[in-house]
Design an enzyme around this catalytic site. Sequence first.
Site, PDB file in Angstrom:
ATOM      1  N   ALA A  17      21.639  27.984   5.598  1.00 17.09           N
ATOM      2  CA  ALA A  17      22.355  28.624   6.695  1.00 17.09           C
ATOM      3  C   ALA A  17      22.882  29.575   7.124  1.00 17.09           C
ATOM      4  CB  ALA A  17      23.606  27.683   6.949  1.00 17.09           C
ATOM      5  N   GLY A  65      23.129  27.153  -1.698  1.00 17.33           N
ATOM      6  CA  GLY A  65      22.104  27.099  -1.887  1.00 17.33           C
ATOM      7  C   GLY A  65      22.078  26.364   0.203  1.00 17.33           C
ATOM      8  N   ASP A  66      22.875  25.444   0.488  1.00 15.46           N
ATOM      9  CA  ASP A  66      22.739  25.155   1.780  1.00 15.46           C
ATOM     10  C   ASP A  66      23.174  26.437   2.341  1.00 15.46           C
ATOM     11  OD1 ASP A  66      21.688  22.103   1.451  1.00 15.46           O
ATOM     12  OD2 ASP A  66      23.893  21.575   0.794  1.00 15.46           O
ATOM     13  N   SER A  67      24.613  27.384   2.405  1.00 17.06           N
ATOM     14  CA  SER A  67      24.883  27.929   2.627  1.00 17.06           C
ATOM     15  C   SER A  67      24.253  29.095   2.598  1.00 17.06           C
ATOM     16  CB  SER A  67      26.133  28.275   2.162  1.00 17.06           C
ATOM     17  OG  SER A  67      26.913  27.087   2.112  1.00 17.06           O
TER      18      SER A  67
END
Length: 399
Positions: free
Chosen positions: A176, A171-173
Amino acid sequence: MAQGALDGLRLIEMGQLIAGPFCGQLMADHGCEVIKVEPPRQPGDATEGDPMRHWGNGKPVWFPVLGRNKKTITLNLRDERGQELLKRLVRRSDFLLENFRPGTLEKWNLGYPELSAENPGLIMIRVSGYGQTGPYAPRAGYGSIGEAMGGIRNLAGDPSAPPSRVGLSIGDSLAATFACLGAIMALHHRHRTGEGQVVDSAIYEAVLAMMESTVPEYTEAGHVRERTGSILPGLAPSNAYPCADADILIGANQDSVFARLCRAMGRPDLASDPRYAGHRARGERQAELDALIADWTRPQKAADVLALMNDHAVPAGKIYKAPDMLTDPHFAAREALVKVAHPEFANLVMQNVVPKLSATPGKVNWAGPDLGAHNHAIYNELLGLSDGEIAELGREGVI
């Protein structure tokens, strides 16, 4: 240094962990000058800077990847003098990237109205759990929660078990990566108009964007996708199959590819068998067909099955781990992995720059540097502070 497509652009990276800094890594990989801002060391504090500096399985090797190609400075953004220094940097930059909880920059008088007044062309990249607006915006947001809200957690794992993590901070990647895409879009807009803008990338929306047709499947047909483990329901054969020494993946759900698989198995008759002839028939007998193929693969070595698949043009492959990647000739030929010098880690190898651009390929020039390694270069050479001013600001905890 190899010239990248973003050479000549400057980005100020604020924030920590993955959701923001991975966007900074992508841009630094392609030549953007990224200045990472971290809080200065505090007396008695056991940790320093971005927590990613201390993360990793066995050794803290995550930051050397995430911080690669970046310059690092320390700056206390809670101090008015630190805020003024940041504004001076903003005047000479193209992007500002942050992934604090929404409202944090505004509390420090560093919101977009204040910063765009310093630089009307500034592109502010904001990554957060829920976005900058809406009722959930002020909430603390982590990648795992965004993955759940965006829908991927419900689909990850085996149906007999609770929803699973995919093994990465996906999710973070994703947030980003979409933030990086938005920044380049905003840059094109600035080329046309001279105007900067805000790029608002929410983790849950980045995950939602990858959810294929799950929502219209429900609104149009009342179907709710659920976990299916290693298969795609109705698409067969496409699964992991056991061999004597390892599992492998085979994907042969298209009619012509299935026929080639049958020939490789020494069972060309299966391609015309009414039970398996055609996409729908194979989907209806998915478990039965998978069991038949598994019975064929199980007594054989994985390398032998994969060689047969390659000879018959059937998509198949090993399930890779790091050791496999390091010894694979295709990884080597495309330089997918690169060894990077580091003062502490003698054998530091990491993934190379993606995507590959033919004229401006980008390059991993250095691993994530020490906290504040570029303080003098930025504050003296870029902003013009004297050595005495830098030393005083250091003593007073501003930098």
